[in-house]
Write a protein that holds these residues in place. Structure first.
Motif, mmCIF file in Angstrom:
data_model
loop_
_atom_site.group_PDB
_atom_site.id
_atom_site.type_symbol
_atom_site.label_atom_id
_atom_site.label_comp_id
_atom_site.label_asym_id
_atom_site.label_seq_id
_atom_site.Cartn_x
_atom_site.Cartn_y
_atom_site.Cartn_z
ATOM 1 N N LEU A 1 7.420 13.118 88.431
ATOM 2 C CA LEU A 1 8.784 13.206 87.913
ATOM 3 C C LEU A 1 9.737 13.099 89.103
ATOM 4 O O LEU A 1 9.584 13.818 90.093
ATOM 5 C CB LEU A 1 9.021 14.526 87.171
ATOM 6 C CG LEU A 1 8.122 14.827 85.972
ATOM 7 C CD1 LEU A 1 8.511 16.161 85.350
ATOM 8 C CD2 LEU A 1 8.203 13.711 84.932
ATOM 9 N N GLN A 2 10.732 12.215 88.980
ATOM 10 C CA GLN A 2 11.629 11.957 90.103
ATOM 11 C C GLN A 2 13.093 12.145 89.697
ATOM 12 O O GLN A 2 13.868 11.205 89.646
ATOM 13 C CB GLN A 2 11.411 10.540 90.639
ATOM 14 C CG GLN A 2 9.975 10.245 91.047
ATOM 15 C CD GLN A 2 9.843 8.896 91.722
ATOM 16 O OE1 GLN A 2 10.391 8.657 92.782
ATOM 17 N NE2 GLN A 2 9.102 7.994 91.072
ATOM 18 N N GLY A 3 13.434 13.391 89.366
ATOM 19 C CA GLY A 3 14.826 13.701 89.051
ATOM 20 C C GLY A 3 15.193 13.454 87.608
ATOM 21 O O GLY A 3 16.139 12.716 87.312
ATOM 22 N N ILE A 4 14.476 14.097 86.690
ATOM 23 C CA ILE A 4 14.705 13.903 85.252
ATOM 24 C C ILE A 4 15.887 14.736 84.774
ATOM 25 O O ILE A 4 15.963 15.942 85.034
ATOM 26 C CB ILE A 4 13.450 14.289 84.447
ATOM 27 C CG1 ILE A 4 12.255 13.434 84.852
ATOM 28 C CG2 ILE A 4 13.723 14.173 82.939
ATOM 29 C CD1 ILE A 4 12.424 11.961 84.585
ATOM 30 N N ASP A 5 16.822 14.091 84.076
ATOM 31 C CA ASP A 5 17.920 14.771 83.381
ATOM 32 C C ASP A 5 17.690 14.617 81.883
ATOM 33 O O ASP A 5 17.355 13.521 81.407
ATOM 34 C CB ASP A 5 19.274 14.165 83.740
ATOM 35 C CG ASP A 5 19.661 14.380 85.200
ATOM 36 O OD1 ASP A 5 19.056 15.255 85.851
ATOM 37 O OD2 ASP A 5 20.570 13.674 85.664
ATOM 38 N N SER B 1 3.906 7.375 82.938
ATOM 39 C CA SER B 1 5.337 7.376 83.265
ATOM 40 C C SER B 1 5.897 8.779 83.456
ATOM 41 O O SER B 1 7.040 8.936 83.884
ATOM 42 C CB SER B 1 6.130 6.659 82.172
ATOM 43 O OG SER B 1 5.941 7.279 80.914
ATOM 44 N N MET C 1 11.117 6.212 79.623
ATOM 45 C CA MET C 1 10.735 6.613 80.967
ATOM 46 C C MET C 1 9.766 5.614 81.566
ATOM 47 O O MET C 1 8.948 5.020 80.859
ATOM 48 C CB MET C 1 10.075 8.000 80.960
ATOM 49 C CG MET C 1 11.015 9.159 80.750
ATOM 50 S SD MET C 1 10.137 10.758 80.873
ATOM 51 C CE MET C 1 9.525 10.675 82.575
ATOM 52 N N THR D 1 11.774 17.590 89.140
ATOM 53 C CA THR D 1 10.798 16.846 89.948
ATOM 54 C C THR D 1 9.443 17.530 89.877
ATOM 55 O O THR D 1 9.345 18.752 89.709
ATOM 56 C CB THR D 1 11.230 16.751 91.419
ATOM 57 O OG1 THR D 1 11.337 18.077 91.979
ATOM 58 C CG2 THR D 1 12.560 16.041 91.562
ATOM 59 N N VAL E 1 14.782 5.553 82.591
ATOM 60 C CA VAL E 1 15.324 4.213 82.794
ATOM 61 C C VAL E 1 16.502 3.953 81.870
ATOM 62 O O VAL E 1 17.511 3.354 82.254
ATOM 63 C CB VAL E 1 14.228 3.151 82.575
ATOM 64 C CG1 VAL E 1 14.793 1.740 82.676
ATOM 65 C CG2 VAL E 1 13.089 3.353 83.566
ATOM 66 N N GLY F 1 8.238 7.940 86.379
ATOM 67 C CA GLY F 1 8.810 9.244 86.666
ATOM 68 C C GLY F 1 10.312 9.338 86.612
ATOM 69 O O GLY F 1 10.883 10.352 87.026
ATOM 70 N N VAL F 2 10.977 8.292 86.109
ATOM 71 C CA VAL F 2 12.435 8.341 85.992
ATOM 72 C C VAL F 2 12.845 7.940 84.581
ATOM 73 O O VAL F 2 12.103 7.254 83.865
ATOM 74 C CB VAL F 2 13.131 7.407 87.017
ATOM 75 C CG1 VAL F 2 12.764 7.793 88.434
ATOM 76 C CG2 VAL F 2 12.773 5.951 86.751
#
Length: 283
Positions: free
Chosen positions: A50-54, A71, A247, A41, A253, A250-251
């Motif tokens: 960034l909202q919880g990138i794996d 993005s 992306m 994040t 997709v 921030g996620v």
């Protein structure tokens, strides 16, 4: 950085010899992870970027990140090179070491993360007061404390690889945009990184120069370099990437093979993006 053997294959923790070619990706079949990101994040001024990138990157593989402007694509790269410090999440290196950004990450840990990768920037970021050769050897000599003569010899060999050996004593202002970006790639290779990060490497170039840079990047992929490439060149991603990550806001997709994501996307947002990007001019 890890040394390489004379054949150009990577050692247990390293990258291919940057001055030699190889016809295959040496370690891709092992599935060994170079980098594993979980829950990354980052916010700027209260705005979540960034909202919880794996993200997982296996050795010898190429990951292409695509998506609309804003993005969070570039912020991912900058976080993996310690140019930005994430607010949360973890990054696990091939050594097994995990940096937990939900707690306190030391300067030493950030330097370890940075030392494992090299960044190729959108706008080249060459030092204007240094010659091409000086730009390339600055990191190996001043940061990695390598032997100056060895570093200069390797730099000249790398410049020859990309057709710029004769420009070693030129200054960035004397080069075209495409030449400057190839110097930027050489500068990144000279650090012998485990991971190469490309941030829109062709977006600042005139259209007729794009092909030269993309050819160099494809050759590196063919030689077995581990890479994350943020790009708007979808056909390039289709041809070169092992995995495409889309992306937005921030996620992540959608992710999958180039055929899955670019030819048969499952998510409505991915479908919408590709329709807009690939829409014929006469529509």
């Amino acid at each position: 950085m890890s040394p390489t053997d004379p054949t150009g294959a990577p050692d247990a923790g390293g990258a291919p010899d940057p001055t030699r070619a190889s016809s295959a990706r040496p370690s891709a079949a092992t599935g060994e992870s170079v980098l594993s990101v979980r829950g990354l994040t980052k916010s700027f001024g209260g705005t979540a970027v960034l909202q919880g990138i794996d993200l997982d990157v296996a050795r010898g593989r190429v990951v292409a990140i695509i998506g609309p402007s804003g993005s969070g694509k570039t912020t991912v790269l900058r976080s993996l090179n310690s140019l930005e410090v994430p607010d949360g999440g973890t990054v696990t290196l091939s050594t097994g070491q995990t940096l937990d950004f939900g707690g306190r990450v030391s300067r030493r840990e950030l330097l370890i993360l940075r030392d494992r990768s090299s960044m190729v920037f959108q706008h080249f970021n060459l030092f204007p007061h240094m010659t091409v050769l000086q730009n390339v050897v600055e990191g190996p000599i001043r940061v990695q404390r390598r032997d100056p003569e060895e570093a200069r010899a390797e730099a000249r060999a790398l410049l020859a690889r990309v057709g710029l050996e004769s420009k070693a004593d030129a200054y960035p202002s004397e080069l075209s945009g495409g030449q400057q970006q190839r110097v930027g790639i050489v500068r990144a290779l000279a650090l012998r990184p485990e991971l190469l990060l490309f941030d829109e490497p062709t977006s600042a170039l005139d259209p007729e120069l794009v092909g030269d840079v993309l050819t160099v990047v494809k050759e590196l992929a063919d030689e077995g370099w581990t890479m994350i490439v943020v790009t708007h060149e979808l056909e390039f991603a289709r041809r070169v990437a092992d995995e495409v990550v889309f992306m937005d806001a921030g996620v992540v997709v959608e992710r999958g093979t180039p055929a899955d994501v670019l030819n048969a996307p499952r998510q409505p947002r991915t479908q919408q993006f590709l329709r807009r990007v690939l829409r014929p001019l006469d529509e």
